[in-house]
Design an enzyme around this catalytic site. Structure first.
Site, PDB file in Angstrom:
ATOM      1  N   ARG A  98       3.616  -3.071  -3.062  1.00  0.00           N
ATOM      2  CA  ARG A  98       3.700  -1.825  -3.872  1.00  0.00           C
ATOM      3  C   ARG A  98       2.277  -1.590  -4.448  1.00  0.00           C
ATOM      4  NH1 ARG A  98       8.150   0.057  -7.996  1.00  0.00           N
ATOM      5  NH2 ARG A  98       7.496  -1.705  -9.094  1.00  0.00           N
ATOM      6  N   ASP A 123       8.742 -11.640 -10.058  1.00  0.00           N
ATOM      7  CA  ASP A 123       8.179 -12.209 -11.105  1.00  0.00           C
ATOM      8  C   ASP A 123       9.321 -13.180 -11.756  1.00  0.00           C
ATOM      9  OD1 ASP A 123       5.703 -11.241 -10.848  1.00  0.00           O
ATOM     10  OD2 ASP A 123       5.862  -9.930 -12.503  1.00  0.00           O
ATOM     11  N   THR A 148       0.144   4.274  -6.903  1.00  0.00           N
ATOM     12  CA  THR A 148       1.014   5.258  -6.337  1.00  0.00           C
ATOM     13  C   THR A 148       2.558   4.828  -6.227  1.00  0.00           C
ATOM     14  OG1 THR A 148       0.787   4.282  -4.218  1.00  0.00           O
ATOM     15  CG2 THR A 148      -0.996   5.898  -4.833  1.00  0.00           C
ATOM     16  N   ASP A 206      11.249  -7.379 -13.053  1.00  0.00           N
ATOM     17  CA  ASP A 206      10.733  -7.581 -11.688  1.00  0.00           C
ATOM     18  C   ASP A 206      11.272  -8.920 -11.314  1.00  0.00           C
ATOM     19  OD1 ASP A 206       8.671  -8.644  -9.816  1.00  0.00           O
ATOM     20  OD2 ASP A 206       7.540  -6.922 -10.246  1.00  0.00           O
TER      21      ASP A 206
HETATM   22  N1  URA Z   1      11.140  -3.945  -8.265  1.00  0.00           N
HETATM   23  C1  URA Z   1      11.554  -5.089  -9.161  1.00  0.00           C
HETATM   24  O1  URA Z   1      11.384  -6.036  -8.847  1.00  0.00           O
HETATM   25  N2  URA Z   1      12.352  -4.361 -10.196  1.00  0.00           N
HETATM   26  C2  URA Z   1      12.728  -3.194 -10.412  1.00  0.00           C
HETATM   27  O2  URA Z   1      13.277  -2.515 -11.177  1.00  0.00           O
HETATM   28  C3  URA Z   1      12.118  -2.308  -9.275  1.00  0.00           C
HETATM   29  C4  URA Z   1      11.311  -2.556  -8.314  1.00  0.00           C
END
Ligand code: URA
Length: 218
Positions: free
Chosen positions: A111, A212, A115, A209
């Site tokens: 990602r 992570d 953007t 995330d």
């Molecule tokens: N990706 C993630 O890991 N967490 C989110 O909240 C949105 C996208």
């Protein structure tokens, strides 16, 4: 009924108490990598069990120690699990607990942090993907951008939209809507449907995330 959805029949929140309990556990920001990873795996196993309820069965003959009989067994298409890299990897082992003969494909997306748009960088699929039922897995269905690109990547290589099931732990309404508008034949299964996305593209309340938290990166 949730306003704005194209096809509620194709969208399901898996409300099994164990699934709900485990999802709530890993939303806690104090849960560390080990427990987070283990629980995502367990959740994926439970979700695979629920998602596979719709798999077709057929009559087969079996000879028990007592007599011959005709009973049900899985019919039809074989399964491919396709994680969207990298966070989708955290769900693969849990699903193969339930469907050990599944083949695994990979779709790499990253990602763009500015953007928030997804970019495809790697696709490797079983060669008979067109004949398989496909579980596309990504723990977080946020904007739906990666999900839509992943489905497009699969279709481009012969996979059938009707054979795809998109499986996520947590979804934002925006993500569900994006898939359903682009691909109304894809079934979507989630453990939680959250409120919204924030300005950084994170699901609220979400769990942060997922990549992570699974892999201990920052
Ligand atoms: N990706 C993630 O890991 N967490 C989110 O909240 C949105 C996208």
């Amino acid at each position: 009924m949730i306003a704005g959805y194209v096809n509620m029949a194709k969208f399901q929140v898996l409300d099994h108490p164990l699934i709900q309990h485990k999802l709530t556990m890993i939303r806690d920001k104090n849960v560390g990598t080990k427990l987070f990873r283990e629980t995502v795996r367990e959740l994926s196993t439970l979700m695979a069990y629920e998602v596979s309820r719709t798999m077709p069965v057929k009559d087969v003959e079996v000879e028990t120690p007592i007599c011959k009989t005709t009973k049900k067994a899985l019919a039809g298409k074989k399964v491919a699990i396709v994680p969207i890299l990298r966070a989708g990897l955290g769900m693969v082992d849990g699903i193969t607990e339930m469907i050990p003969a599944a083949k695994i494909g990979f779709i790499g997306m990253y990602r763009d942090e500015e953007t928030l748009k997804p970019h495809e960088y790697f696709v490797k699929l079983p060669e008979d993907i067109a004949e398989r039922q496909i579980f596309i897995v990504d723990p977080m269905l946020a904007t739906g951008g990666s999900a839509v690109m992943a489905i497009e990547a699969l279709k481009k290589r012969g996979a059938k939209e009707e054979a795809m099931k998109f499986v996520s732990l947590v979804a934002a309404p925006e993500g569900v809507k994006a898939i359903q508008e682009a691909f109304p034949n894809v079934d979507i299964f989630v453990a939680g449907l959250d409120e919204k996305l924030n300005e950084d593209g994170y699901i609220v309340p979400g769990l942060g995330d997922a990549g992570d938290r699974l892999f201990g990166t920052k």
